[in-house]
Design a protein around this motif. Structure first.
Motif, PDB file in Angstrom:
ATOM      1  N   ILE A   1      10.587  59.700  36.580  1.00  0.00           N
ATOM      2  CA  ILE A   1      10.503  58.543  35.688  1.00  0.00           C
ATOM      3  C   ILE A   1      11.884  58.322  35.092  1.00  0.00           C
ATOM      4  CG2 ILE A   1       9.427  57.624  33.608  1.00  0.00           C
ATOM      5  CD1 ILE A   1       7.128  59.748  34.421  1.00  0.00           C
ATOM      6  N   PRO A   2      12.475  57.118  35.277  1.00  0.00           N
ATOM      7  CA  PRO A   2      13.830  56.877  34.774  1.00  0.00           C
ATOM      8  C   PRO A   2      13.874  56.799  33.261  1.00  0.00           C
ATOM      9  CG  PRO A   2      12.911  54.861  35.661  1.00  0.00           C
ATOM     10  CD  PRO A   2      11.915  55.949  35.941  1.00  0.00           C
TER      11      PRO A   2
ATOM     12  N   ASP B   1       0.541  63.065  36.842  1.00  0.00           N
ATOM     13  CA  ASP B   1       0.085  63.711  35.607  1.00  0.00           C
ATOM     14  C   ASP B   1      -0.956  62.887  34.853  1.00  0.00           C
ATOM     15  OD1 ASP B   1       1.950  65.752  36.175  1.00  0.00           O
ATOM     16  OD2 ASP B   1       3.540  64.682  35.091  1.00  0.00           O
ATOM     17  N   GLY B   2      -1.822  62.185  35.578  1.00  0.00           N
ATOM     18  CA  GLY B   2      -2.887  61.422  34.943  1.00  0.00           C
ATOM     19  C   GLY B   2      -2.444  60.127  34.289  1.00  0.00           C
ATOM     20  N   LYS B   3      -1.241  59.673  34.587  1.00  0.00           N
ATOM     21  CA  LYS B   3      -0.727  58.455  33.970  1.00  0.00           C
ATOM     22  C   LYS B   3      -0.065  57.559  35.000  1.00  0.00           C
ATOM     23  CE  LYS B   3       0.171  60.739  29.618  1.00  0.00           C
ATOM     24  NZ  LYS B   3       1.169  61.376  28.801  1.00  0.00           N
ATOM     25  N   ASN B   4      -0.053  56.258  34.695  1.00  0.00           N
ATOM     26  CA  ASN B   4       0.736  55.285  35.441  1.00  0.00           C
ATOM     27  C   ASN B   4       1.947  54.941  34.581  1.00  0.00           C
ATOM     28  OD1 ASN B   4      -0.842  54.853  37.761  1.00  0.00           O
ATOM     29  ND2 ASN B   4      -2.155  53.417  36.696  1.00  0.00           N
ATOM     30  N   TYR B   5       3.086  54.838  35.216  1.00  0.00           N
ATOM     31  CA  TYR B   5       4.305  54.415  34.530  1.00  0.00           C
ATOM     32  C   TYR B   5       4.787  53.161  35.242  1.00  0.00           C
ATOM     33  CZ  TYR B   5       4.158  59.195  32.785  1.00  0.00           C
ATOM     34  OH  TYR B   5       3.773  60.376  32.214  1.00  0.00           O
TER      35      TYR B   5
ATOM     36  N   SER C   1       2.590  59.501  43.334  1.00  0.00           N
ATOM     37  CA  SER C   1       2.996  58.362  44.154  1.00  0.00           C
ATOM     38  C   SER C   1       3.944  57.464  43.376  1.00  0.00           C
ATOM     39  CB  SER C   1       1.781  57.539  44.583  1.00  0.00           C
ATOM     40  OG  SER C   1       1.226  56.864  43.473  1.00  0.00           O
ATOM     41  N   VAL C   2       4.646  56.637  44.111  1.00  0.00           N
ATOM     42  CA  VAL C   2       5.434  55.559  43.521  1.00  0.00           C
ATOM     43  C   VAL C   2       5.343  54.365  44.463  1.00  0.00           C
ATOM     44  CG1 VAL C   2       7.634  56.342  44.524  1.00  0.00           C
ATOM     45  CG2 VAL C   2       7.662  54.847  42.537  1.00  0.00           C
ATOM     46  N   THR C   3       5.105  53.199  43.879  1.00  0.00           N
ATOM     47  CA  THR C   3       5.114  51.957  44.631  1.00  0.00           C
ATOM     48  C   THR C   3       6.242  51.103  44.083  1.00  0.00           C
ATOM     49  OG1 THR C   3       2.739  52.030  45.049  1.00  0.00           O
ATOM     50  CG2 THR C   3       3.809  49.886  45.261  1.00  0.00           C
TER      51      THR C   3
END
Length: 192
Positions: free
Chosen positions: A188-189, A79-83, A57-59
């Protein structure tokens, strides 16, 4: 105070992302949710895009921070992470998802209900969807908060969090089910 407002805003933005870590968090393969977050009379708009039943997801949101103006923040979960992506600062902050603090509403075991003190409160209609309404207690950044969550097909449609004497409300105002979302939406930028 500015730090508390930013922390609460980021908490609200990541509530949906937190619900998405476990496989098949939602009964919907993909979707787009437009969400209003209200804190101290201020309304921030965000949009959540998800695919693979919530596994990614992306918010994206723009938040007004007193003294700092408006900033754009994206939270990407995969992948189990928040960025946490803050383009104006050219920053990407990586944080592991604490799966022990994630609630998958499709798999509410007795253990999860007890841990988060989850109680079913009936139903509430949010954005035209009949949701199951729950009360619960969550811990975010070491702080306990009480929450009321309205869930539809595993997706949190409305959340009210009482935290540090403040109340923050997130509510879906528009929902597109089974939307086509470009794969690059979840990239992910790199700001190098």
């Amino acid at each position: 105070m500015k730090r508390i407002v930013l922390s609460l805003t980021l908490l609200a933005v990541t509530i949906v992302a937190m619900a998405q870590e476990a496989p098949k968090s939602f009964e919907i393969k993909s979707g787009i949710a437009k969400i209003n977050t209200t804190l101290m009379g201020q309304v921030a708009e965000s949009t959540t895009y998800f695919d693979n039943y919530g596994a990614i997801s992306v918010t994206k949101s723009k938040t007004s921070v007193p003294g700092s103006g408006e900033i754009e923040v994206s939270t990407i979960t995969k992948d189990g992470k928040n960025y946490i992506v803050i383009p104006a600062m050219k920053q990407v902050r990586e944080a592991p998802v604490n799966v022990e603090e994630v609630i998958n509403y499709l798999q509410l075991t007795d253990e999860v209900r007890e841990k988060f003190k989850i109680k079913e409160l009936g139903t509430e209609t949010v954005c035209g969807k009949e949701c199951t309404k729950y009360s619960e207690e969550i811990t975010q950044q070491g702080q306990k908060a009480s929450a009321t969550v309205c869930v539809w097909k595993g997706f949190p449609m409305k959340t009210i969090i009482a935290f540090a004497g403040l109340e923050i409300t997130t509510e879906v105002v528009e929902f597109t089910e089974d939307a086509f979302i470009l794969p690059q939406t979840f990239e992910i930028p790199s700001f190098e």
